[in-house]
Enzyme design. Structure first.
Site, PDB file in Angstrom:
ATOM      1  N   TYR A 145      38.338  67.174  89.034  1.00  0.00           N
ATOM      2  CA  TYR A 145      38.047  66.356  90.252  1.00  0.00           C
ATOM      3  C   TYR A 145      36.678  65.958  90.142  1.00  0.00           C
ATOM      4  CZ  TYR A 145      36.057  71.215  91.219  1.00  0.00           C
ATOM      5  OH  TYR A 145      35.212  72.239  90.784  1.00  0.00           O
ATOM      6  N   PRO A 146      36.063  64.846  90.754  1.00  0.00           N
ATOM      7  CA  PRO A 146      34.867  64.611  90.742  1.00  0.00           C
ATOM      8  C   PRO A 146      34.129  65.176  91.933  1.00  0.00           C
ATOM      9  CG  PRO A 146      36.093  62.931  91.658  1.00  0.00           C
ATOM     10  CD  PRO A 146      36.993  63.809  91.266  1.00  0.00           C
ATOM     11  N   MET A 147      32.745  65.285  91.995  1.00  0.00           N
ATOM     12  CA  MET A 147      32.078  65.760  92.941  1.00  0.00           C
ATOM     13  C   MET A 147      30.535  65.177  93.311  1.00  0.00           C
ATOM     14  SD  MET A 147      30.869  69.754  92.018  1.00  0.00           S
ATOM     15  CE  MET A 147      29.697  69.385  93.168  1.00  0.00           C
ATOM     16  N   ASP A 148      29.955  65.429  94.286  1.00  0.00           N
ATOM     17  CA  ASP A 148      28.531  64.777  94.553  1.00  0.00           C
ATOM     18  C   ASP A 148      27.845  66.097  95.202  1.00  0.00           C
ATOM     19  OD1 ASP A 148      28.643  62.059  93.746  1.00  0.00           O
ATOM     20  OD2 ASP A 148      30.276  62.216  95.556  1.00  0.00           O
ATOM     21  N   LYS A 149      26.619  66.163  95.071  1.00  0.00           N
ATOM     22  CA  LYS A 149      25.685  67.038  96.138  1.00  0.00           C
ATOM     23  C   LYS A 149      25.290  66.052  97.311  1.00  0.00           C
ATOM     24  CE  LYS A 149      25.218  71.032  93.741  1.00  0.00           C
ATOM     25  NZ  LYS A 149      25.941  70.692  92.622  1.00  0.00           N
ATOM     26  N   HIS A 172      25.827  80.736  92.379  1.00  0.00           N
ATOM     27  CA  HIS A 172      27.054  79.913  92.217  1.00  0.00           C
ATOM     28  C   HIS A 172      27.715  80.160  90.708  1.00  0.00           C
ATOM     29  CE1 HIS A 172      29.674  76.342  93.170  1.00  0.00           C
ATOM     30  NE2 HIS A 172      29.263  75.943  91.952  1.00  0.00           N
ATOM     31  N   GLN A 185      35.798  75.896  82.175  1.00  0.00           N
ATOM     32  CA  GLN A 185      35.249  74.602  82.850  1.00  0.00           C
ATOM     33  C   GLN A 185      34.058  74.005  82.005  1.00  0.00           C
ATOM     34  OE1 GLN A 185      33.722  75.368  87.340  1.00  0.00           O
ATOM     35  NE2 GLN A 185      31.756  75.417  86.235  1.00  0.00           N
ATOM     36  N   SER A 223      28.488  74.913  97.404  1.00  0.00           N
ATOM     37  CA  SER A 223      29.530  74.210  97.763  1.00  0.00           C
ATOM     38  C   SER A 223      29.698  73.965  99.296  1.00  0.00           C
ATOM     39  CB  SER A 223      30.901  74.897  97.166  1.00  0.00           C
ATOM     40  OG  SER A 223      31.020  74.824  95.844  1.00  0.00           O
TER      41      SER A 223
END
Length: 251
Positions: A145-149, A172, A185, A223
């Site tokens: 999955y891609p993610m951003d802050k 985290h 990961q 998150s």
């Protein structure tokens, strides 16, 4: 201006997701299908040679659901090598029966949020090199999955100072480490390279561990307050024997 995190960058990464045009594939003669599959297997064996020689790595998985049929994740030293391998796949006979559904370009990354001060060249540290130039595992399942802050109002990650970000990332990271032995990961940075800021690839022999680790991390402030996520894609390991079975349409 806040201090930017310094990153250590390793191999470049391409996640290539494809769907199969099953209707067209079924119209091909059994002989042509066999030839196309054999050619595809040879391509995968070429990728594996680099994996064994530790000059790159790859992972090959079928994808569950309608987002794609399979995923090739390829790691190489340069972006030119990734492009060459992508083009080489597109010239295979099997590629005529696939439709690109999604791709992601990034680079294996480690940040200095959790790093200890040292005069040692980090690129000469065996532990760090193993993380920057990894040998991707052959676990039963994968999740990407891609993610951003987030950068909105009071929930703007990039307006926090370095010490705040470092402390948040420390807590985290403790969650991730609690899944050692269950989930591997890999974080790949994509700022300026693709639509999101990071790609996350998880490997495990128990697919439920993906659900558990992502759910638990949702309660962590990094998150819960600052994380934004793209689509999730999960799948099953494909080896050569499973690939032949996967592409078999003979009655």
């Amino acid at each position: 201006m806040n201090e930017a995190a310094i990153t250590l960058d390793g191999w470049y990464c391409l996640h290539d997701f494809r769907a199969i045009d099953w209707a067209s594939w079924k119209l091909v003669s059994p002989e042509e299908r066999t030839k196309a599959v054999d050619e595809f297997v040879q391509y995968l064996e070429k990728l594996n040679e680099a994996h064994v020689a530790k000059i790159g790595s790859h992972a090959f998985y079928s994808i569950i659901g309608q987002k794609a049929d399979f995923m090739l994740m390829i790691l190489r030293e340069t972006p030119e090598e990734l492009q060459e391998l992508e083009a080489e796949f597109n010239k295979l006979a099997i590629a005529d029966f696939t439709v690109p559904t999604y791709s992601y370009v990034s680079v294996v990354e480690l940040s200095n949020y959790l790093a200890k001060d040292s005069d040692e060249d980090p690129y000469q540290n065996p532990h760090i090199r193993a993380r920057l130039y990894p040998e991707l595992p052959r676990t039963k399942y994968v999740c990407f999955y891609p993610m951003d802050k987030r950068r909105e109002g009071n929930d703007n990650w990039y307006m926090l100072d370095m010490e705040q970000r470092r402390e948040l990332m420390r807590s985290h990271g403790l969650i991730g480490r609690s899944y050692a032995g269950k989930v591997k990961q890999y974080i790949t940075g994509s700022v300026g390279l693709d639509d999101h800021e990071w790609g996350v690839t998880l490997f495990s022999d128990d697919m439920l561990q993906f659900k558990k680790i992502v759910y638990e991390m949702r309660f962590d402030e990094v998150s819960a307050r600052y994380g934004e996520f793209g689509e999730f894609l999960v799948g099953n390991l494909l080896d050569n024997d499973k690939l032949v079975q996967f592409l078999n349409v003979n009655k």
